[in-house]
Design a protein around this motif. Structure first.
Motif, PDB file in Angstrom:
ATOM      1  N   ILE A 170      -3.316  14.415 -17.100  1.00 58.41           N
ATOM      2  CA  ILE A 170      -3.155  13.007 -17.473  1.00 58.41           C
ATOM      3  C   ILE A 170      -2.061  12.354 -16.638  1.00 58.41           C
ATOM      4  CG2 ILE A 170      -2.394  11.465 -19.321  1.00 58.41           C
ATOM      5  CD1 ILE A 170      -3.904  13.160 -21.273  1.00 58.41           C
ATOM      6  N   ARG A 171      -0.967  13.086 -16.424  1.00 57.59           N
ATOM      7  CA  ARG A 171       0.114  12.520 -15.607  1.00 57.59           C
ATOM      8  C   ARG A 171      -0.365  12.247 -14.180  1.00 57.59           C
ATOM      9  NH1 ARG A 171       3.422  16.541 -18.344  1.00 57.59           N
ATOM     10  NH2 ARG A 171       4.668  15.506 -19.952  1.00 57.59           N
ATOM     11  N   ARG A 172      -1.186  13.168 -13.641  1.00 58.88           N
ATOM     12  CA  ARG A 172      -1.746  12.939 -12.303  1.00 58.88           C
ATOM     13  C   ARG A 172      -2.638  11.700 -12.299  1.00 58.88           C
ATOM     14  NH1 ARG A 172      -2.781  18.677 -11.936  1.00 58.88           N
ATOM     15  NH2 ARG A 172      -4.983  18.235 -12.353  1.00 58.88           N
ATOM     16  N   LYS A 173      -3.409  11.558 -13.342  1.00 58.73           N
ATOM     17  CA  LYS A 173      -4.311  10.405 -13.438  1.00 58.73           C
ATOM     18  C   LYS A 173      -3.516   9.107 -13.551  1.00 58.73           C
ATOM     19  CE  LYS A 173      -8.305   8.369 -13.854  1.00 58.73           C
ATOM     20  NZ  LYS A 173      -9.196   8.239 -12.685  1.00 58.73           N
ATOM     21  N   ILE A 174      -2.457   9.146 -14.330  1.00 61.60           N
ATOM     22  CA  ILE A 174      -1.593   7.964 -14.468  1.00 61.60           C
ATOM     23  C   ILE A 174      -1.028   7.556 -13.112  1.00 61.60           C
ATOM     24  CG2 ILE A 174       0.648   7.190 -15.365  1.00 61.60           C
ATOM     25  CD1 ILE A 174       0.008   8.674 -17.959  1.00 61.60           C
ATOM     26  N   GLN A 175      -0.544   8.534 -12.364  1.00 63.29           N
ATOM     27  CA  GLN A 175       0.016   8.239 -11.043  1.00 63.29           C
ATOM     28  C   GLN A 175      -1.039   7.663 -10.116  1.00 63.29           C
ATOM     29  OE1 GLN A 175       3.182   8.271 -10.222  1.00 63.29           O
ATOM     30  NE2 GLN A 175       2.644   7.493  -8.190  1.00 63.29           N
ATOM     31  N   SER A 176      -2.243   8.213 -10.176  1.00 61.95           N
ATOM     32  CA  SER A 176      -3.335   7.726  -9.331  1.00 61.95           C
ATOM     33  C   SER A 176      -3.675   6.275  -9.650  1.00 61.95           C
ATOM     34  CB  SER A 176      -4.568   8.611  -9.524  1.00 61.95           C
ATOM     35  OG  SER A 176      -5.684   8.075  -8.837  1.00 61.95           O
ATOM     36  N   ILE A 177      -3.735   5.937 -10.940  1.00 57.73           N
ATOM     37  CA  ILE A 177      -4.047   4.561 -11.344  1.00 57.73           C
ATOM     38  C   ILE A 177      -2.935   3.616 -10.910  1.00 57.73           C
ATOM     39  CG2 ILE A 177      -4.392   3.033 -13.330  1.00 57.73           C
ATOM     40  CD1 ILE A 177      -5.713   5.382 -14.761  1.00 57.73           C
ATOM     41  N   LYS A 178      -1.687   4.056 -11.060  1.00 57.17           N
ATOM     42  CA  LYS A 178      -0.562   3.213 -10.643  1.00 57.17           C
ATOM     43  C   LYS A 178      -0.650   2.889  -9.155  1.00 57.17           C
ATOM     44  CE  LYS A 178       2.984   4.455 -14.046  1.00 57.17           C
ATOM     45  NZ  LYS A 178       4.297   5.120 -14.264  1.00 57.17           N
ATOM     46  N   GLU A 179      -1.057   3.868  -8.350  1.00 54.07           N
ATOM     47  CA  GLU A 179      -1.180   3.630  -6.911  1.00 54.07           C
ATOM     48  C   GLU A 179      -2.304   2.640  -6.615  1.00 54.07           C
ATOM     49  OE1 GLU A 179      -1.722   7.524  -5.319  1.00 54.07           O
ATOM     50  OE2 GLU A 179       0.378   8.135  -5.641  1.00 54.07           O
ATOM     51  N   GLU A 180      -3.427   2.759  -7.333  1.00 53.92           N
ATOM     52  CA  GLU A 180      -4.526   1.807  -7.139  1.00 53.92           C
ATOM     53  C   GLU A 180      -4.096   0.400  -7.523  1.00 53.92           C
ATOM     54  OE1 GLU A 180      -8.730   2.789  -7.976  1.00 53.92           O
ATOM     55  OE2 GLU A 180      -7.920   4.584  -8.930  1.00 53.92           O
ATOM     56  N   LEU A 181      -3.385   0.292  -8.651  1.00 54.38           N
ATOM     57  CA  LEU A 181      -2.940  -1.032  -9.107  1.00 54.38           C
ATOM     58  C   LEU A 181      -1.887  -1.610  -8.164  1.00 54.38           C
ATOM     59  CD1 LEU A 181      -2.753  -0.489 -12.980  1.00 54.38           C
ATOM     60  CD2 LEU A 181      -4.346  -1.953 -11.729  1.00 54.38           C
ATOM     61  N   ALA A 182      -1.083  -0.757  -7.550  1.00 53.86           N
ATOM     62  CA  ALA A 182      -0.085  -1.230  -6.581  1.00 53.86           C
ATOM     63  C   ALA A 182      -0.777  -1.865  -5.383  1.00 53.86           C
ATOM     64  CB  ALA A 182       0.812  -0.078  -6.138  1.00 53.86           C
ATOM     65  N   ASP A 183      -1.897  -1.275  -4.946  1.00 52.43           N
ATOM     66  CA  ASP A 183      -2.663  -1.864  -3.847  1.00 52.43           C
ATOM     67  C   ASP A 183      -3.230  -3.224  -4.248  1.00 52.43           C
ATOM     68  OD1 ASP A 183      -2.173   0.310  -2.233  1.00 52.43           O
ATOM     69  OD2 ASP A 183      -4.045   1.343  -2.738  1.00 52.43           O
ATOM     70  N   VAL A 184      -3.733  -3.309  -5.484  1.00 55.03           N
ATOM     71  CA  VAL A 184      -4.271  -4.582  -5.979  1.00 55.03           C
ATOM     72  C   VAL A 184      -3.171  -5.634  -6.027  1.00 55.03           C
ATOM     73  CG1 VAL A 184      -5.288  -5.756  -7.971  1.00 55.03           C
ATOM     74  CG2 VAL A 184      -6.103  -3.486  -7.317  1.00 55.03           C
ATOM     75  N   GLU A 185      -1.993  -5.234  -6.508  1.00 57.50           N
ATOM     76  CA  GLU A 185      -0.868  -6.167  -6.607  1.00 57.50           C
ATOM     77  C   GLU A 185      -0.417  -6.630  -5.221  1.00 57.50           C
ATOM     78  OE1 GLU A 185       3.531  -6.482  -8.757  1.00 57.50           O
ATOM     79  OE2 GLU A 185       2.376  -4.634  -8.854  1.00 57.50           O
ATOM     80  N   LYS A 186      -0.446  -5.716  -4.255  1.00 56.42           N
ATOM     81  CA  LYS A 186      -0.068  -6.073  -2.880  1.00 56.42           C
ATOM     82  C   LYS A 186      -1.005  -7.144  -2.329  1.00 56.42           C
ATOM     83  CE  LYS A 186       0.865  -3.962   1.644  1.00 56.42           C
ATOM     84  NZ  LYS A 186       0.871  -2.692   2.416  1.00 56.42           N
ATOM     85  N   ARG A 187      -2.314  -6.962  -2.557  1.00 60.43           N
ATOM     86  CA  ARG A 187      -3.286  -7.966  -2.100  1.00 60.43           C
ATOM     87  C   ARG A 187      -3.074  -9.290  -2.826  1.00 60.43           C
ATOM     88  NH1 ARG A 187      -6.792  -3.465  -2.336  1.00 60.43           N
ATOM     89  NH2 ARG A 187      -7.687  -4.162  -4.324  1.00 60.43           N
ATOM     90  N   ARG A 188      -2.762  -9.204  -4.119  1.00 57.34           N
ATOM     91  CA  ARG A 188      -2.541 -10.426  -4.893  1.00 57.34           C
ATOM     92  C   ARG A 188      -1.329 -11.187  -4.365  1.00 57.34           C
ATOM     93  NH1 ARG A 188      -4.076 -11.212 -10.130  1.00 57.34           N
ATOM     94  NH2 ARG A 188      -4.145  -8.970 -10.562  1.00 57.34           N
ATOM     95  N   ASN A 189      -0.262 -10.457  -4.049  1.00 54.29           N
ATOM     96  CA  ASN A 189       0.941 -11.109  -3.533  1.00 54.29           C
ATOM     97  C   ASN A 189       0.675 -11.764  -2.179  1.00 54.29           C
ATOM     98  OD1 ASN A 189       2.469 -10.368  -5.737  1.00 54.29           O
ATOM     99  ND2 ASN A 189       3.250  -8.486  -4.801  1.00 54.29           N
ATOM    100  N   MET A 190      -0.162 -11.135  -1.356  1.00 50.08           N
ATOM    101  CA  MET A 190      -0.527 -11.734  -0.071  1.00 50.08           C
ATOM    102  C   MET A 190      -1.307 -13.027  -0.279  1.00 50.08           C
ATOM    103  SD  MET A 190      -1.583  -8.318   2.127  1.00 50.08           S
ATOM    104  CE  MET A 190      -2.206  -9.295   3.488  1.00 50.08           C
ATOM    105  N   GLN A 191      -2.194 -13.034  -1.273  1.00 50.17           N
ATOM    106  CA  GLN A 191      -2.957 -14.242  -1.579  1.00 50.17           C
ATOM    107  C   GLN A 191      -2.042 -15.364  -2.044  1.00 50.17           C
ATOM    108  OE1 GLN A 191      -5.754 -12.874  -4.500  1.00 50.17           O
ATOM    109  NE2 GLN A 191      -7.096 -11.889  -3.004  1.00 50.17           N
TER     110      GLN A 191
END
Length: 423
Positions: A170-191
């Protein structure tokens, strides 16, 4: 699968329980819990509130009240007990052992609703992250509420199979999701940076859940956002173009609804979505004027918004929008009683009443980038008139012997370059 179909398949008889310690209005809170339960698809068969100085550490409620709950569940074929609070694994296990009934708490219920409502990839990731983070410390000794075999409220969502995995997974999965959401947030900030660079103003619609935000969004822009008389009808932010009365084009964004005592797991998980409000130039705080709790709803929204800013201060103008005035007989009294320093506008998103006043309030609250002027433009400067027609709003124009007289609203930055033609 449609949430209504899920609700129809999994409707359960629920008993609501709460402990009134005096920290908040327990009656109002359990009524809200009932609406949440109905939104999740449950049939509310009863509710019990116990006045106590503190929560009972082992069983949430006192021993005597727990016996009453057990008897009520047996006599009324209750499938589910929903606690208006956050339960520990020990409390869940003890209540379930005594009542032989599955138990979920307020946070689990809200997470379950979010799991059924999320549509976008980001929304589903955020829900899964919140479910995993909430379930991780509850894996040991959780009792029947961990079992996925029976299904029902509190057991669905993107993370349901992961909850039965070991903590390391579960901890690995949490970290994986956080990384995916960080990419989404990066794109959002660029927009957002691109939007700011292009000078596009943004207005965020925020407010308590079921206040009519999506209805207002549809009224203003024909956005086609889902609108239902249910809590958390919309989770994913929707952005659309909107033209103000002076012709200025802005971006308006609908956001997820807020709720009192919003679980911190959801605030954290949905922070990137909620932060749409932090990028706005004006915030519309929409409340249900027909609700007796509308002032508390405004305050709750403001408190959550303040938590999104580093210094706790909201740096942009807020307009309080008292919606549903078509069914609220005392909307004017509520606005007067509220007495906020922020502008207040009374509207009905359903009928359109007051929407023009709201657009004018937004126009006045935005940083002034346009101005209405009268110009005398020489005939050999046709490009100037063409640009004003393209980017501004023409109110009147007249050909005279000295040139073209135009009354228009235009960008202040452009007026500085043609100031010689201003009358």
């Amino acid at each position: 699968m449609d949430l209504d179909i899920i609700n129809e398949e999994k409707q359960e008889k629920a008993l609501l329980i709460a402990v009134d310690t005096g920290d908040y209005d327990a009656g109002v809170s359990i009524a809200e819990l009932g609406e949440l339960a109905k939104t999740a698809g449950a049939e509310v068969a009863g509710e019990m509130i116990q006045k106590r100085p503190t929560i009972e550490g082992a069983t949430f409620v006192g021993k005597g009240r727990l016996e009453e709950i057990a008897e009520f569940c047996e006599c009324n074929d209750i499938d589910l007990i929903i606690a208006d609070g956050e339960l520990t694994p020990v409390q869940v296990r003890n209540i379930e052992d005594r009542t032989d009934t599955r138990v979920v708490d307020r946070t689990t219920l809200i997470l379950d609703i979010f799991a059924g409502r999320a549509r976008s990839k980001e929304g589903k990731l955020q829900v899964e992250l919140a479910q995993l983070k909430y379930s991780l410390p509850r894996l040991t000794g959780k009792g029947t509420s961990l079992s996925r075999l029976g299904g029902g409220i509190g057991t669905r969502g993107p993370g349901e199979t992961k909850l039965e995995s070991d903590k390391r997974h579960i901890r690995r999965k949490i970290q994986s999701i956080k990384e995916e959401l960080a990419d989404v947030e990066k794109r959002r900030n660029m927009q957002h940076s691109r939007r700011k660079k292009n000078g596009v103003m943004a207005v965020a619609i925020v407010g308590y859940t079921n206040a009519g935000k999506s209805t207002l969004m549809n009224r203003l822009t024909d956005a086609g956002v889902l609108q239902e008389d249910k809590l958390f009808a919309t989770l994913d932010p929707t952005a659309r173009k909107l033209y103000l009365p002076d012709g200025q084009q802005i971006m308006i964004v609908d956001t997820v609804g807020f709720i009192s005592r919003l679980p911190h797991q959801l605030v954290d998980a949905f922070r990137s979505t909620l932060e749409e409000a932090t990028f706005a130039d004006v915030i519309l705080n929409v409340c249900d004027a027909s609700s007796d709790e509308c002032h508390n709803h405004i305050r709750t929204t403001n408190e959550i918004l303040e938590g999104l800013f580093d210094d706790g201060i909201i740096p942009v103008p807020i307009i309080n929008v008292f919606n549903k005035c078509d069914i609220a007989q005392t909307a004017e009294d509520k606005i007067y009683f509220y007495g906020s320093g922020s502008p207040c506008v009374k509207i009905s998103a359903k009928t359109g009443e007051g929407v023009d006043d709201l657009l004018l309030a937004v126009q006045n609250a935005l940083p002034q980038t346009r101005k209405r002027v009268k110009l005398l433009i020489p005939f050999d400067k046709g490009a100037v008139a063409a640009k004003i027609r393209q980017d501004g709003v023409i109110h009147s124009e007249e050909y005279t012997e000295n040139g073209l007289v135009i009354e228009a609203t235009a960008e202040i930055s452009y007026l500085d370059t043609i100031k010689d033609y201003i009358i």
